[in-house]
Design a protein around this motif. Sequence first.
Motif, PDB file in Angstrom:
ATOM      1  N   VAL A 152       0.839  -1.199   0.000  1.00  0.00           N
ATOM      2  CA  VAL A 152       0.000   0.000   0.000  1.00  0.00           C
ATOM      3  C   VAL A 152       0.875   1.251   0.000  1.00  0.00           C
ATOM      4  N   TYR A 153       1.954   1.219   0.789  1.00  0.00           N
ATOM      5  CA  TYR A 153       2.864   2.358   0.820  1.00  0.00           C
ATOM      6  C   TYR A 153       3.459   2.608  -0.559  1.00  0.00           C
ATOM      7  N   ALA A 154       3.822   1.532  -1.250  1.00  0.00           N
ATOM      8  CA  ALA A 154       4.362   1.675  -2.604  1.00  0.00           C
ATOM      9  C   ALA A 154       3.319   2.282  -3.532  1.00  0.00           C
ATOM     10  N   ARG A 155       2.055   1.877  -3.352  1.00  0.00           N
ATOM     11  CA  ARG A 155       0.974   2.438  -4.149  1.00  0.00           C
ATOM     12  C   ARG A 155       0.827   3.939  -3.878  1.00  0.00           C
ATOM     13  N   LEU A 156       0.898   4.323  -2.614  1.00  0.00           N
ATOM     14  CA  LEU A 156       0.818   5.735  -2.255  1.00  0.00           C
ATOM     15  C   LEU A 156       1.944   6.530  -2.906  1.00  0.00           C
ATOM     16  N   GLU A 157       3.143   5.985  -2.843  1.00  0.00           N
ATOM     17  CA  GLU A 157       4.283   6.675  -3.431  1.00  0.00           C
ATOM     18  C   GLU A 157       4.130   6.818  -4.947  1.00  0.00           C
ATOM     19  N   SER A 158       3.541   5.795  -5.589  1.00  0.00           N
ATOM     20  CA  SER A 158       3.349   5.884  -7.037  1.00  0.00           C
ATOM     21  C   SER A 158       2.282   6.915  -7.378  1.00  0.00           C
ATOM     22  N   LEU A 159       1.198   6.957  -6.592  1.00  0.00           N
ATOM     23  CA  LEU A 159       0.145   7.940  -6.844  1.00  0.00           C
ATOM     24  C   LEU A 159       0.646   9.359  -6.628  1.00  0.00           C
ATOM     25  N   LYS A 160       1.577   9.507  -5.707  1.00  0.00           N
ATOM     26  CA  LYS A 160       2.127  10.838  -5.431  1.00  0.00           C
ATOM     27  C   LYS A 160       2.780  11.419  -6.681  1.00  0.00           C
ATOM     28  N   LEU A 161       3.298  10.550  -7.565  1.00  0.00           N
ATOM     29  CA  LEU A 161       3.972  11.004  -8.768  1.00  0.00           C
ATOM     30  C   LEU A 161       3.016  11.487  -9.848  1.00  0.00           C
ATOM     31  N   ARG A 162       1.738  11.187  -9.700  1.00  0.00           N
ATOM     32  CA  ARG A 162       0.767  11.589 -10.725  1.00  0.00           C
ATOM     33  C   ARG A 162      -0.518  12.126 -10.110  1.00  0.00           C
ATOM     34  N   GLN A 163      -0.341  12.963  -9.125  1.00  0.00           N
ATOM     35  CA  GLN A 163      -1.487  13.549  -8.440  1.00  0.00           C
ATOM     36  C   GLN A 163      -2.192  14.600  -9.302  1.00  0.00           C
ATOM     37  N   PRO A 164      -3.533  14.575  -9.338  1.00  0.00           N
ATOM     38  CA  PRO A 164      -4.263  15.645 -10.010  1.00  0.00           C
ATOM     39  C   PRO A 164      -3.822  17.006  -9.478  1.00  0.00           C
ATOM     40  N   GLY A 165      -3.668  17.936 -10.395  1.00  0.00           N
ATOM     41  CA  GLY A 165      -3.203  19.259 -10.029  1.00  0.00           C
ATOM     42  C   GLY A 165      -1.745  19.494 -10.386  1.00  0.00           C
ATOM     43  N   THR A 166      -1.031  18.411 -10.728  1.00  0.00           N
ATOM     44  CA  THR A 166       0.374  18.545 -11.127  1.00  0.00           C
ATOM     45  C   THR A 166       0.494  18.513 -12.650  1.00  0.00           C
ATOM     46  N   MET A 167       1.546  19.095 -13.149  1.00  0.00           N
ATOM     47  CA  MET A 167       1.805  19.135 -14.590  1.00  0.00           C
ATOM     48  C   MET A 167       2.351  17.789 -15.058  1.00  0.00           C
ATOM     49  N   PHE A 168       2.005  17.421 -16.289  1.00  0.00           N
ATOM     50  CA  PHE A 168       2.517  16.169 -16.849  1.00  0.00           C
ATOM     51  C   PHE A 168       4.042  16.205 -16.895  1.00  0.00           C
ATOM     52  N   LYS A 169       4.634  15.011 -16.860  1.00  0.00           N
ATOM     53  CA  LYS A 169       6.088  14.871 -16.974  1.00  0.00           C
ATOM     54  C   LYS A 169       6.418  14.168 -18.285  1.00  0.00           C
ATOM     55  N   GLU A 170       7.514  14.545 -18.860  1.00  0.00           N
ATOM     56  CA  GLU A 170       7.869  14.088 -20.208  1.00  0.00           C
ATOM     57  C   GLU A 170       8.138  12.584 -20.270  1.00  0.00           C
ATOM     58  N   LEU A 171       7.742  11.984 -21.379  1.00  0.00           N
ATOM     59  CA  LEU A 171       8.122  10.626 -21.767  1.00  0.00           C
ATOM     60  C   LEU A 171       8.657  10.697 -23.188  1.00  0.00           C
ATOM     61  N   THR A 172       9.768  10.027 -23.439  1.00  0.00           N
ATOM     62  CA  THR A 172      10.353   9.984 -24.775  1.00  0.00           C
ATOM     63  C   THR A 172      10.547   8.527 -25.176  1.00  0.00           C
ATOM     64  N   MET A 173       9.852   8.091 -26.237  1.00  0.00           N
ATOM     65  CA  MET A 173       9.908   6.698 -26.664  1.00  0.00           C
ATOM     66  C   MET A 173       9.866   6.650 -28.183  1.00  0.00           C
ATOM     67  N   GLN A 174       9.464   5.512 -28.729  1.00  0.00           N
ATOM     68  CA  GLN A 174       9.335   5.374 -30.173  1.00  0.00           C
ATOM     69  C   GLN A 174       7.908   4.968 -30.515  1.00  0.00           C
ATOM     70  N   ASP A 175       7.462   5.399 -31.700  1.00  0.00           N
ATOM     71  CA  ASP A 175       6.159   4.937 -32.161  1.00  0.00           C
ATOM     72  C   ASP A 175       6.324   3.624 -32.910  1.00  0.00           C
ATOM     73  N   GLY A 176       5.251   3.138 -33.513  1.00  0.00           N
ATOM     74  CA  GLY A 176       5.303   1.844 -34.180  1.00  0.00           C
ATOM     75  C   GLY A 176       6.231   1.798 -35.376  1.00  0.00           C
ATOM     76  N   ASP A 177       6.557   2.969 -35.935  1.00  0.00           N
ATOM     77  CA  ASP A 177       7.468   3.040 -37.080  1.00  0.00           C
ATOM     78  C   ASP A 177       8.915   3.266 -36.655  1.00  0.00           C
TER      79      ASP A 177
END
Length: 326
Positions: free
Chosen positions: A176-201
């Motif tokens: 549960v603590y791990a779940r809380l810590e993960s939710l803390k990283l994406r709490q409503p009210g915070t700005m999105f954080k960048e992800l850089t990956m590849q598309d299908g091509d």
Amino acid sequence: MKRAFALAAFVLAMLPLMAQTQKFTVKIIASPQAQDIVWGNMLNNVIAPRTVKAVNGVATDSGEGNIGDIMIAQDAVGRMFGLFVIDGPELTIDMNTDVATGGEMNRKLSEFNAKMHGADADKQEVLAAMIADNKDSNLGALMLYIGSDVLDYATLSRLFADHGSSLAKNVLGQQVYARLESLKLRQPGTMFKELTMQDGDGKTVRLSDFAGKGKYVMVDFWASWCGPCRQEMPNVVANYAKYKDKGLEIVGVSFDQKKEAWLKAVADLGMTWPQMSDLKGWQCQAHDVYGINSIPASILLDPQGNIIAVDLRGGALGERLAEIFK
């Protein structure tokens, strides 16, 4: 998605000083294809993990443990698992329905699971009340763990604090603590954080290519091998078709490792929105950036790129989008 457990890894250092023991038999019902069932004590390994043969997906075994201990049974190939409580001499767990029978604690656990699967508008309040009624017990800790998949951050934080010492060294509490810590990283009210990956091509894409560009964006974390993700996808497809011309974009972030499987699932499931993946499975960049420890998961961004909701699925997704695009 329901998490599979390696039973031998579960260790609880704290045992009740005056624990009552109970001998019992347990009937374990899995899928008809199951041949071996692994089961044991989830909390303290008083009962070492055992493997029993199943006939048509059903196995029966016996053991002895502390009343109130949480037990886990799992199809040996990892297709499904089920939880039950030692609270009587004759117990059953049906992994297909999440129903455990025996005594009062198993009745409460099964009722809780039914509420988890339900679509009640007041699910948060109902689950929180059931957890609060059983706090400072293994059953309450188990309910809190199960409920952590749907409880919002504020409710989960409050209930976790209320459980006090019962969660101090409990493996459920650690989860549960791990779940809380993960939710803390994406709490409503915070700005999105960048992800850089590849598309299908194979082209490099960034979340910022879509987020904060004037549209509502749902970032959908999924994988081709994730059963619950695939079950939820028709709902996502339907909502995308309904709202894409009104200002909704979806960006799929896959936790796949095999490109062929990823792209085949995209085609088979009719996912016509942008996709990205780094093909690293659970080492996916999103695991660390957004604390994604189970899938399906999602974040919903407003046109400015602020997180306004997390983990919307089923009817809740359609309801929130209807509010936005009314």
